[in-house]
Design an enzyme around this catalytic site. Structure first.
Site, short mmCIF file in Angstrom:
data_model
loop_
_atom_site.label_atom_id
_atom_site.label_comp_id
_atom_site.label_asym_id
_atom_site.label_seq_id
_atom_site.Cartn_x
_atom_site.Cartn_y
_atom_site.Cartn_z
N ASN A 433 48.60 -17.79 7.89
CA ASN A 433 49.62 -18.67 7.32
C ASN A 433 49.83 -18.33 5.84
OD1 ASN A 433 51.23 -21.36 7.16
ND2 ASN A 433 49.76 -21.47 5.48
N GLU A 434 50.99 -17.75 5.53
CA GLU A 434 51.50 -17.57 4.16
C GLU A 434 50.71 -16.60 3.31
OE1 GLU A 434 52.21 -21.40 2.37
OE2 GLU A 434 53.82 -21.89 3.78
N ASP A 435 49.85 -15.78 3.90
CA ASP A 435 49.08 -14.85 3.07
C ASP A 435 49.94 -13.72 2.51
OD1 ASP A 435 47.04 -16.50 3.71
OD2 ASP A 435 45.82 -15.03 4.77
N HIS A 501 59.26 -19.78 6.09
CA HIS A 501 58.88 -21.13 5.72
C HIS A 501 59.87 -21.55 4.63
CE1 HIS A 501 54.40 -20.62 7.09
NE2 HIS A 501 55.28 -20.39 8.05
#
Length: 853
Positions: A433-435, A501
């Site tokens: 997630n979002e790395d 996102h």
């Protein structure tokens, strides 16, 4: 095979450690699974961490060492079997295991199960098992110091990046700092001569109608010497009826069944049924004795992620295709349902899935900062047609990559994929997630580097996401792998490729929610807006009535988002005239949240225009749930109480919906002037159909001038295209005068669209009311609202339009379960709301402009 649970007769205590050398041991009984916080609270030794400021009174727990120990008896027959194993399903996290005084294993990954051979160490009769848990804070800090030091991250402390432990326990922008310790899953003693170690099942559907099924299965035993053993395999339907069976099947031979039409396809909710089958596998010796048996639940479906060029727009689609049907995924993100996972009682996961069903949702994303979730959650999704997007457990950080850590991650991934691959609901694995978004934000992501050699780069975890995890997923399953969420295109925020996102509402540029259509992506896997929970939930986080106001120290502690005061007020002040008493603040933030999020679903679903034009193919709100009582982006709170936005989203995810946009169009007389122009208010009308068949409809468009009560009506007949949106009409807003200067105030015209199926012309199938925005400029007339209660039914009528009607039980008594909330009413359009448990009691209400609101 004999399985003996070791769940009772435990005791635990804090013990001395390097960081706490002078501890006085105090042993107290407990049962497992459990955690230290849970047991200390049960014993009255700590206050409730969810109340007041008590979160900060229990931080010492994560910096202490703890021991759990038990004594258990084993009979002679078990000790004499060929294999004697202790199976630890989950230990949180840094644990040294000793059996009868001898160390048998150490663990450092919360997500792993451990099978330990204790043959020769286990004794007939009494045995002592001891679990020594070291401080997760200090152990993670030690790993950080030894392997590269602090690295950038969002949320929590940097040492979390070096720990294979649920990351949200370090604190997140919606959750408290609660770093749990203890045996968080079951422990069993298993004794056997030979057992079924692994069964891999691969199913497929072929044919134009996806109605021809095949099943393949392979089997692995605990011992390689399996020539004298055979398998009996039976496939049964949900009623127990045998569909196919085979006896004396060789273990080393792959099972291949062509089932044809003997089984039915599994579909997402809203597109078909969810038939599930049991594959029973019995391991027998040459004499026919059953040595082991496993039942695996299976389903038959084809699942693909389609990434193809789109008609008329750049980039590619990102659309889930199940059994040939391209599905608009309207759903939610999922965080752990509690900071104390062992407190999630049986049935609570199913209650959450029931809420998804009530909300007309069809996808759940299991977010990467929590845990690979309980079987109950995935089972409930299987049974109800909820697609699951599954992240691996990495979130919001520049994670390290070194051999010891990667070895643990590989085992973790293998166990997760083996466990989850048979669930038909699981249709995608995402690496993190979002790395990638974080790596881009600090300038260490080099998309030109495709060497595959990343461990010594500035973004070392690319090795995990691009080498290690895809190899595991591809080797052990047929499930689609996506290296990150978000990911795709020139960067992770590319709106034309992959998923995004979209946090430029709330975070980022803090756009108005009217811009959701401009902020669309091919698949929006996160977006959100905060809203307060139910007043009952607010009262759960403190018994101090003096703290029941939005700016109180305790209220602020129960909202973990950075800058939330400024951001809430930005959106409130832009749109509403509001008050600060707690009931009013709850109401206004809830209505703001519902208006904002329903607009996103409405506008993005419009962009799902049919095959080859799936410009937006999914919207997953952040988030469905909370892990404690708080203010957050959740659309239902910790106690499963839906917020008003839950209902407005549910209306936008019905099979048939109708939508309106409106905007001012300014045209100058010619290029030489800025003073002379015309402003026309234009509108667009469309409808959506998620069924696989075209449908004939009638749409009634009606306007109401709040100042003059003037009304106007238009009627349109249309055929809605299958599984797509259909444009119906565009033109000037009826009865809205053309303005020629900015001092002329537009007429406050409410527009309602009602959609009727031609096959059922007397029933409103969908409705939507478009109000002039921002609402702060409106003077709401007395609406003549009439509320009639008939048992558990509430009948609503009005003489003038009503905006944002929220109902509750009068006097704050026992809750009712409402079928709808945050309603817009229109004269002549009676609406009925079911309120289970209301029992004829009176209701109270709020709406915009009612005096109290």
């Amino acid at each position: 095979m004999l399985k003996s649970p070791l769940l009772e007769n435990w005791e635990f205590s804090q013990v001395s450690s390097e960081h706490s050398p002078d501890v006085h041991e105090s042993w107290n009984p407990c049962s497992i699974p459990t955690s230290v916080h849970v047991e200390l609270k049960r014993l009255g030794k700590i206050p409730d961490p969810y109340k007041d400021l008590n979160e900060w009174k229990v931080q010492w727990i994560q910096e202490a060492d703890w021991v759990f120990k038990t004594q258990f008896d084993v009979d002679e027959a078990q000790v004499n079997q060929k294999h004697v194993d202790l199976l630890f399903e989950g230990l949180d996290t840094y644990c040294t295991i000793t059996l009868n005084g001898k160390e048998i294993a150490t663990t450092d990954n919360m997500f792993l199960s451990h099978r330990i051979d204790v043959k020769g160490m286990i004794k007939a009769k009494s045995n002592q098992l001891e679990l020594h848990f070291k401080s997760p804070w200090h152990e993670a800090s030690k790993a950080e110091a030894e392997n590269g030091g602090p690295k950038p991250l969002w949320n929590g402390a940097s040492n979390r990046l070096y720990s294979r432990k649920a990351q949200y326990g370090w604190g997140w922008d919606w959750g408290p700092v609660m770093m749990t310790v203890g045996p968080w899953k079951a422990i069993n003693l298993e004794t056997y001569d030979i057992r079924l170690d692994e069964i891999r099942i691969d199913d497929s559907l072929t044919g134009e109608a996806y109605d021809h099924a095949k099943l393949a299965a392979s089997f692995t035993l605990s011992d390689t010497d399996a020539e004298a053993h055979q398998l009996e395999i039976t496939l049964k339907d949900a009623s127990g009826q045998t569909i196919r069976t085979v006896r004396d099947h060789p273990v080393s031979e792959k099972l291949r069944w062509d089932l044809g039409k003997d089984v039915k396809a599994w579909y997402p909710r809203g597109y078909g049924d969810q038939p599930l089958y049991d594959l029973e596998v019995q391991l027998k010796n040459s004499g026919g004795d059953v040595l082991d048996r496993i039942t695996k639940r299976v389903a038959f479906r084809s699942a693909k992620v389609i990434q193809e060029p789109l008609e008329g727009q750049e980039g590619t689609s990102f659309v889930f295709e199940i059994n040939g049907i391209r599905v608009f995924c309207g759903g939610s993100n999922w965080i752990p349902a509690d900071s104390f996972l062992t407190e999630i009682e049986p049935g609570r996961y199913r209650a959450w899935v029931d809420l998804l069903i009530r909300g007309n949702q069809n996808m759940l994303r299991v977010w990467g900062g929590g845990v690979y979730e309980a079987e109950e959650l995935y089972d409930a999704c299987d049974e109800n047609g909820i697609l699951v997007w599954q992240d691996f457990m990495f979130g919001c950080g520049l994670y390290p990559s070194y051999p010891k850590l990667n070895e643990s991650i590989k085992l973790e991934a293998e166990q997760a994929v083996r466990r989850l691959r048979d669930h038909p609901s699981v249709v995608i694995f995402a690496g993190n997630n979002e790395d990638y978004a974080l790596a881009e934000s600090i300038g260490v992501m080099d998309y030109k580097d495709n060497s595959g050699d990343y461990m010594n780069s500035k973004f070392p975890a690319r090795h995990v996401y691009e080498v290690l995890l895809p190899e595991v997923v591809d080797r052990l399953s047929n499930i689609f792998y996506h290296r990150s969420s978000p990911y795709g295109g020139k960067d992770s925020s590319d709106q034309t490729v992959g998923d995004i996102h979209q946090w430029n509402v709330w975070h980022g540029t803090q756009e108005p929610w009217s811009n959701w259509d401009k902020l669309a992506g091919r698949f929006v896997s996160e977006f959100g807006m905060q809203g307060y929970p139910n007043i009952r939930t607010v009262k759960e986080w403190t018994d101090d009535k003096s703290q029941l106001f939005p700016q109180s120290r305790i209220s602020v502690n129960h909202n973990k988002a950075d800058g939330f005061e400024r951001r809430l007020e930005l959106y409130l002040m832009e749109n509403f005239r509001h008050s600060f008493d707690i009931p009013s603040y709850i109401y206004y933030t809830q209505i703001m949240q519902s208006e904002c999020l329903s607009a996103a679903y409405r506008l993005w679903r419009r962009s799902f225009k049919g095959r080859g034009r799936e410009y937006t193919a999914g919207a997953l709100v952040w988030q469905i749930n909370d892990c404690w009582p708080c203010v957050s982006w959740a659309i239902a709170d910790y106690y499963l109480r839906p917020k008003p936005t839950f209902f407005t989203i549910a209306r936008e995810l019905r099979t048939y919906t109708v939508g309106i946009t409106r905007k001012d169009v300014k045209t100058h007389r010619d290029s030489s002037t800025s003073a002379f122009f015309e402003i026309k208010e234009e509108m667009e009308l469309w409808a959506c159909n998620s069924s696989v068949n075209p449908i004939d409809v009638e749409v009634v468009l009606e306007t109401f001038n709040l100042n003059t009560s003037q009304r106007e009506q238009k009627t349109f007949n249309a055929q809605l295209q299958p599984n797509a949106s259909t444009e119906i009409w565009s033109g000037p807003v009826p009865s809205q005068p053309i303005r020629t200067d900015h001092s002329q105030i537009p007429e406050p015209i409410v527009i309602q669209a009602r959609l009727y199926l031609s096959s059922a012309p007397d029933k409103v199938e969908a409705r939507y009311s478009s109000w002039p925005e921002p609402y702060k400029y409106l003077t709401f007339p007395e609406p003549g609202l009439k509320i009639t209660v008939k048992g558990d039914e509430v009948v609503l009528t009005c003489e003038k339009p009503v905006k944002g009607l929220v109902l509750d039980v009068k006097g704050g008594g026992d809750e009712a379960i409402w079928s709808d909330q945050a309603l817009d009413l229109f004269p002549g359009d009676e609406q009925k709301v079911e309120a289970k448990g209301l029992g004829g009691r009176d209701v109270t209400f709020r709406y915009l402009g009612d005096g109290s609101a």
